[in-house]
Design a protein around this motif. Sequence first.
Motif, mmCIF file in Angstrom:
data_model
loop_
_atom_site.group_PDB
_atom_site.id
_atom_site.type_symbol
_atom_site.label_atom_id
_atom_site.label_comp_id
_atom_site.label_asym_id
_atom_site.label_seq_id
_atom_site.Cartn_x
_atom_site.Cartn_y
_atom_site.Cartn_z
ATOM 1 N N ILE A 13 0.836 -1.200 0.000
ATOM 2 C CA ILE A 13 0.000 0.000 0.000
ATOM 3 C C ILE A 13 0.873 1.252 0.000
ATOM 4 N N CYS A 14 1.932 1.243 0.831
ATOM 5 C CA CYS A 14 2.836 2.395 0.908
ATOM 6 C C CYS A 14 3.543 2.613 -0.426
ATOM 7 N N LEU A 15 3.963 1.519 -1.059
ATOM 8 C CA LEU A 15 4.654 1.649 -2.337
ATOM 9 C C LEU A 15 3.687 2.089 -3.433
ATOM 10 N N LEU A 16 2.428 1.693 -3.341
ATOM 11 C CA LEU A 16 1.432 2.178 -4.282
ATOM 12 C C LEU A 16 1.285 3.691 -4.161
ATOM 13 N N PHE A 17 1.369 4.164 -2.910
ATOM 14 C CA PHE A 17 1.334 5.623 -2.696
ATOM 15 C C PHE A 17 2.526 6.273 -3.379
ATOM 16 N N LEU A 18 3.716 5.687 -3.235
ATOM 17 C CA LEU A 18 4.902 6.243 -3.885
ATOM 18 C C LEU A 18 4.732 6.273 -5.394
ATOM 19 N N ALA A 19 4.127 5.231 -5.932
ATOM 20 C CA ALA A 19 3.898 5.201 -7.372
ATOM 21 C C ALA A 19 2.939 6.305 -7.792
ATOM 22 N N THR A 20 1.930 6.566 -6.946
ATOM 23 C CA THR A 20 0.972 7.633 -7.251
ATOM 24 C C THR A 20 1.656 8.987 -7.245
ATOM 25 N N VAL A 21 2.527 9.203 -6.229
ATOM 26 C CA VAL A 21 3.260 10.458 -6.157
ATOM 27 C C VAL A 21 4.177 10.616 -7.360
ATOM 28 N N ALA A 22 4.738 9.515 -7.797
ATOM 29 C CA ALA A 22 5.725 9.572 -8.868
ATOM 30 C C ALA A 22 5.126 9.948 -10.217
ATOM 31 N N VAL A 23 3.783 9.887 -10.352
ATOM 32 C CA VAL A 23 3.152 10.244 -11.612
ATOM 33 C C VAL A 23 3.514 11.663 -12.022
ATOM 34 N N ALA A 24 3.547 12.574 -11.037
ATOM 35 C CA ALA A 24 3.848 13.967 -11.325
ATOM 36 C C ALA A 24 5.336 14.268 -11.173
ATOM 37 N N GLN A 25 6.156 13.263 -10.894
ATOM 38 C CA GLN A 25 7.583 13.450 -10.683
ATOM 39 C C GLN A 25 8.358 12.726 -11.793
ATOM 40 N N PRO A 26 9.692 12.976 -11.859
ATOM 41 C CA PRO A 26 10.496 12.225 -12.830
ATOM 42 C C PRO A 26 10.382 10.723 -12.572
ATOM 43 N N SER A 27 10.611 9.930 -13.619
ATOM 44 C CA SER A 27 10.505 8.476 -13.497
ATOM 45 C C SER A 27 11.444 7.957 -12.426
ATOM 46 N N PRO A 28 10.989 6.992 -11.609
ATOM 47 C CA PRO A 28 11.847 6.469 -10.546
ATOM 48 C C PRO A 28 13.081 5.794 -11.127
ATOM 49 N N SER A 29 14.185 5.903 -10.387
ATOM 50 C CA SER A 29 15.442 5.296 -10.833
ATOM 51 C C SER A 29 15.385 3.790 -10.658
ATOM 52 N N ALA A 30 16.367 3.118 -11.283
ATOM 53 C CA ALA A 30 16.445 1.663 -11.135
ATOM 54 C C ALA A 30 16.680 1.282 -9.691
ATOM 55 N N ALA A 31 17.486 2.100 -8.987
ATOM 56 C CA ALA A 31 17.758 1.803 -7.582
ATOM 57 C C ALA A 31 16.486 1.903 -6.745
ATOM 58 N N GLN A 32 15.635 2.874 -7.042
ATOM 59 C CA GLN A 32 14.387 3.012 -6.294
ATOM 60 C C GLN A 32 13.472 1.821 -6.538
#
Length: 460
Positions: A13-32
């Motif tokens: 659930i927490c990571l789904l939140f991070l994915a939601t936040v990332a929509v408006a942010q640069p694409s997450p890095s491979a490390a993330q």
Amino acid sequence: MTLQNLRQWLVAICLLFLATVAVAQPSPSAAQLQAEDALVSGNPDQAATLANTILAQNPDNFAALYILALAQADLGDNTTAAQTASRAYAVGPDEASKHQAARLVASNRFARSQYIRAEFWLRRAANHAQNEEEIAAVAREYLTTIRANPLSLQFNASIAPSDNINGGSEDGILTFETIGLSLILPEDRRALSGLAYSGSARLNYRLSETDRQRTSLTGYLSGETFTLSQESKDLLASSPSESVRDVKGSDFATVLFEAGMTHRRNDLSPLGPLSLSLNFGTYWEGEERLINYRDTIVQQFIPIDSTNAFNFRASARDQRALLPSFLDSKIYDVSGSYSRILANRDQLQFSLNWRKNDAGPESSYLQYSASIGYSLNQRIFGTRLSTSLNFGTRTYEEFTTTLDGRDDTFYTVQANAIFEELTYFGFSPSMSISATRTESTAEENTSATTQILFGIESNF
């Protein structure tokens, strides 16, 4: 669901939140992405290492801080997890990020039994809530926290314009029926208008609790002071008495302090929980300490069902005067109240009260009163509304200025509004308008007060 599956579900659930936040942010890095996968697969060590790698290059990376806090919590280091989550809160790019980070800080503080700090962070989370669902979730977590916390603190503060801050006489005339003489009261005993400033703090510390009983220490401190209006200052300045001309609003200030213990049992009465309280208090007015008192209180709670309940209360106060101008007294109160939640979720309350004040000739009285209150469940323009009416009679068998004792009739009408759409840290501004009138056969005690009170209320 096993604990391991539950943990994975919460992390997801927490990571789904991070994915939601990332929509408006640069694409997450491979490390993330790798760090997120490590959390989901139950490898917090690897997730923490990868998150730290990202933070070495960008210390303000919200996603990395959030993942690191989750990993630290999984590793059992809730103190460090709370500190990391607070860093995530500080750099959160939007309201949703700050809301989730604040709740994560609160959950780690809760895990460390740091309940006051958890409550503070939940109020911060409420400050960034974006919808009713998030507000309700914070409210549930806050309720869980205060139930777990043995220490409960409540604070109130208000400012109130009033046309009678001193409870003074309405007509300013003292009439002695016994000798047919009327006198004009001193200016400081007439109704004076101004501003009232009040505050209070209530403490409850749970010593022990089981299914059968709860024992708590209690404390209460309240104070009120005043500033006079220019009209009242002019009235006092016109007095021929120098002592009256020197009267200030703070001369009517009051302070009350009380400490005690409450023991509540669930196994003594077949009707419901029964509680016994013993309190000790003292009271100041102006700069003088007037009385000490001891209260013994018994309460019987009678829950009928989920929407109806009765409450009966009996108390005895032994009050000792500390100045020769005051009398010792014993005050006995018996009251019963009924509350009902209606089909539309509005709340109705009704109560009856009997009081006997035994303070010697001319100060003893018998009082009967009743009150009714109604609270609306439906918000009107985001405002929670309630109203109440209190009325009663007070009878003195003997009184100095009358031939056949003294009879008072009093009533108070009050309307309250809490503006819930305006909220900060889970608090909203409130306003109360009240009008009180006392009509007495001893005319110098006839008085009327209208007051508008501005304060703050908790939404939890």
